[in-house]
Design a protein around this motif. Structure first.
Motif, PDB file in Angstrom:
ATOM      1  N   ASN A 172       1.019 -16.135   1.815  1.00 61.43           N
ATOM      2  CA  ASN A 172       1.336 -15.519   3.106  1.00 61.43           C
ATOM      3  C   ASN A 172       1.006 -16.417   4.298  1.00 61.43           C
ATOM      4  O   ASN A 172       0.553 -15.932   5.335  1.00 61.43           O
ATOM      5  N   PHE A 173       1.249 -17.703   4.163  1.00 57.47           N
ATOM      6  CA  PHE A 173       0.926 -18.652   5.222  1.00 57.47           C
ATOM      7  C   PHE A 173       1.625 -18.272   6.518  1.00 57.47           C
ATOM      8  O   PHE A 173       2.835 -18.051   6.547  1.00 57.47           O
ATOM      9  N   GLY A 174       0.855 -18.172   7.588  1.00 58.48           N
ATOM     10  CA  GLY A 174       1.399 -17.846   8.890  1.00 58.48           C
ATOM     11  C   GLY A 174       1.604 -16.368   9.130  1.00 58.48           C
ATOM     12  O   GLY A 174       1.975 -15.961  10.233  1.00 58.48           O
ATOM     13  N   ARG A 175       1.388 -15.566   8.110  1.00 57.63           N
ATOM     14  CA  ARG A 175       1.568 -14.124   8.276  1.00 57.63           C
ATOM     15  C   ARG A 175       0.530 -13.320   7.502  1.00 57.63           C
ATOM     16  O   ARG A 175       0.716 -12.146   7.183  1.00 57.63           O
ATOM     17  N   SER A 176      -0.591 -13.943   7.210  1.00 59.38           N
ATOM     18  CA  SER A 176      -1.627 -13.265   6.424  1.00 59.38           C
ATOM     19  C   SER A 176      -2.223 -12.067   7.161  1.00 59.38           C
ATOM     20  O   SER A 176      -2.594 -11.075   6.533  1.00 59.38           O
ATOM     21  N   GLY A 177      -2.304 -12.130   8.488  1.00 55.70           N
ATOM     22  CA  GLY A 177      -2.827 -11.000   9.259  1.00 55.70           C
ATOM     23  C   GLY A 177      -1.966  -9.761   9.073  1.00 55.70           C
ATOM     24  O   GLY A 177      -2.470  -8.660   8.839  1.00 55.70           O
ATOM     25  N   ALA A 178      -0.662  -9.938   9.176  1.00 58.94           N
ATOM     26  CA  ALA A 178       0.257  -8.807   9.008  1.00 58.94           C
ATOM     27  C   ALA A 178       0.218  -8.270   7.588  1.00 58.94           C
ATOM     28  O   ALA A 178       0.172  -7.054   7.368  1.00 58.94           O
ATOM     29  N   VAL A 179       0.223  -9.161   6.615  1.00 64.47           N
ATOM     30  CA  VAL A 179       0.194  -8.738   5.211  1.00 64.47           C
ATOM     31  C   VAL A 179      -1.135  -8.051   4.897  1.00 64.47           C
ATOM     32  O   VAL A 179      -1.169  -6.994   4.255  1.00 64.47           O
ATOM     33  N   GLY A 180      -2.239  -8.625   5.358  1.00 68.52           N
ATOM     34  CA  GLY A 180      -3.559  -8.039   5.107  1.00 68.52           C
ATOM     35  C   GLY A 180      -3.719  -6.682   5.768  1.00 68.52           C
ATOM     36  O   GLY A 180      -4.229  -5.736   5.157  1.00 68.52           O
TER      37      GLY A 180
ATOM     38  N   LYS B 260      -1.329  -4.583   6.594  1.00 69.30           N
ATOM     39  CA  LYS B 260      -0.458  -3.634   5.894  1.00 69.30           C
ATOM     40  C   LYS B 260      -1.138  -3.149   4.617  1.00 69.30           C
ATOM     41  O   LYS B 260      -1.117  -1.953   4.298  1.00 69.30           O
ATOM     42  N   TYR B 261      -1.760  -4.066   3.887  1.00 73.93           N
ATOM     43  CA  TYR B 261      -2.462  -3.685   2.661  1.00 73.93           C
ATOM     44  C   TYR B 261      -3.577  -2.683   2.967  1.00 73.93           C
ATOM     45  O   TYR B 261      -3.717  -1.664   2.292  1.00 73.93           O
TER      46      TYR B 261
ATOM     47  N   GLU C 219      -3.336   5.908   1.094  1.00 78.52           N
ATOM     48  CA  GLU C 219      -3.489   6.334  -0.301  1.00 78.52           C
ATOM     49  C   GLU C 219      -4.785   7.133  -0.490  1.00 78.52           C
ATOM     50  O   GLU C 219      -4.792   8.189  -1.125  1.00 78.52           O
ATOM     51  N   ILE C 220      -5.869   6.637   0.063  1.00 76.29           N
ATOM     52  CA  ILE C 220      -7.163   7.341  -0.025  1.00 76.29           C
ATOM     53  C   ILE C 220      -7.072   8.691   0.682  1.00 76.29           C
ATOM     54  O   ILE C 220      -7.564   9.708   0.181  1.00 76.29           O
ATOM     55  N   GLY C 221      -6.429   8.703   1.854  1.00 69.90           N
ATOM     56  CA  GLY C 221      -6.260   9.956   2.595  1.00 69.90           C
ATOM     57  C   GLY C 221      -5.474  10.980   1.808  1.00 69.90           C
ATOM     58  O   GLY C 221      -5.823  12.176   1.782  1.00 69.90           O
ATOM     59  N   LYS C 222      -4.433  10.555   1.123  1.00 69.15           N
ATOM     60  CA  LYS C 222      -3.629  11.480   0.305  1.00 69.15           C
ATOM     61  C   LYS C 222      -4.432  12.014  -0.861  1.00 69.15           C
ATOM     62  O   LYS C 222      -4.356  13.205  -1.197  1.00 69.15           O
ATOM     63  N   LYS C 223      -5.240  11.167  -1.496  1.00 62.34           N
ATOM     64  CA  LYS C 223      -6.088  11.613  -2.609  1.00 62.34           C
ATOM     65  C   LYS C 223      -7.080  12.642  -2.141  1.00 62.34           C
ATOM     66  O   LYS C 223      -7.314  13.662  -2.798  1.00 62.34           O
ATOM     67  N   ARG C 224      -7.706  12.391  -1.001  1.00 67.01           N
ATOM     68  CA  ARG C 224      -8.681  13.339  -0.459  1.00 67.01           C
ATOM     69  C   ARG C 224      -8.022  14.677  -0.119  1.00 67.01           C
ATOM     70  O   ARG C 224      -8.568  15.731  -0.362  1.00 67.01           O
ATOM     71  N   LYS C 225      -6.835  14.591   0.457  1.00 69.92           N
ATOM     72  CA  LYS C 225      -6.105  15.803   0.831  1.00 69.92           C
ATOM     73  C   LYS C 225      -5.779  16.624  -0.417  1.00 69.92           C
ATOM     74  O   LYS C 225      -5.872  17.845  -0.425  1.00 69.92           O
ATOM     75  N   ASN C 226      -5.398  15.920  -1.495  1.00 66.51           N
ATOM     76  CA  ASN C 226      -5.051  16.613  -2.755  1.00 66.51           C
ATOM     77  C   ASN C 226      -6.284  17.207  -3.424  1.00 66.51           C
ATOM     78  O   ASN C 226      -6.162  18.175  -4.176  1.00 66.51           O
TER      79      ASN C 226
END
Length: 166
Positions: free
Chosen positions: A139-147, A149-150, A157-164
Motif C-alpha cells: 500500500n505504498f503511498g496510501r497506507s493511511g487510507a488502507v489502515g 479503512k481496516y 464488525e465489533i459493533g455489530k457483534k455487540r448489537k447481536n
C-alpha cells in the motif's frame, strides 16, 4: 552538497556536529550547506543521491524519490547478533546493490565519478526502485487510507457483534 545528519546524531553528539560545521565555517562556496533544522524535507526531494552508511534513510529516500543511494561500507551496526540464524538475508543487506552502489571507505577518491555514473543511469534506477517498492512495500503511498479503512471495518464488525449479543 547538503549535510543532513540524523536528528538523533545531533541530539547525542552535538559537539561532534558543531566541530564539523566549524571546520567548514570559512568555506566560501555556495555548494555546501548544513541542514540541522529538520522541519523541512525540501533538500531530500531536491537531492540527486543520498550518501550514507547503513542508515534506513537511504531506503526511504530512494523509495520516495526513485533516486539512487550511495552506501559507504562501514562496519554495520548489528542490534541482533543472532540475525544470521534466519536463512533469509535482511532487505537492508540484499537491496543495497539494487537501489544504488556500495563503496568501500578506503576507496572514496573516485566517488564523484561513481555518482556521475549513477546520475547517468537515473532512469534505470528509477525503474528498478519502482519494481522493488511494488514487490516489497504494501500500500505504498496510501497506507493511511488502507489502515484507517481496516480499523473502521473492524470497529463496525465489533459493533455489530455487540448489537447481536444484546
Amino acid at each position: 552538497i547538503v549535510v543532513r545528519p540524523h536528528p538523533e546524531y545531533v541530539k547525542r553528539y552535538g559537539f561532534r556536529m558543531d566541530a564539523i560545521v566549524n571546520r567548514y565555517s570559512d568555506y566560501k562556496g555556495s555548494d555546501l550547506s548544513f541542514e540541522l533544522d529538520f522541519t523541512s524535507n525540501n533538500s531530500i526531494f531536491d537531492s540527486d543521491v543520498v550518501i550514507t552508511d547503513w542508515s534506513g534513510t537511504a531506503y526511504e529516500f530512494s523509495f520516495v524519490t526513485k533516486k539512487p543511494s550511495v552506501f559507504i561500507n562501514t562496519p554495520p551496526k548489528i542490534n541482533n547478533r543472532e540475525y544470521d540464524r534466519i536463512s533469509v538475508k535482511p532487505l537492508e543487506i540484499t537491496l543495497r546493490d539494487k537501489i544504488g552502489i556500495q563503496v568501500e571507505p578506503d576507496n572514496l577518491t573516485d566517488i564523484a565519478d561513481k555518482i556521475n555514473e549513477l546520475l547517468d543511469l537515473a532512469d534505470k534506477y528509477a525503474d528498478e526502485i519502482t519494481a522493488i517498492v511494488d514487490k516489497y512495500i504494501a500500500n505504498f503511498g496510501r497506507s493511511g487510507a488502507v489502515g484507517s479503512k481496516y480499523i473502521i471495518d473492524r470497529l463496525i464488525e465489533i459493533g455489530k457483534k455487540r448489537k447481536n449479543e444484546l
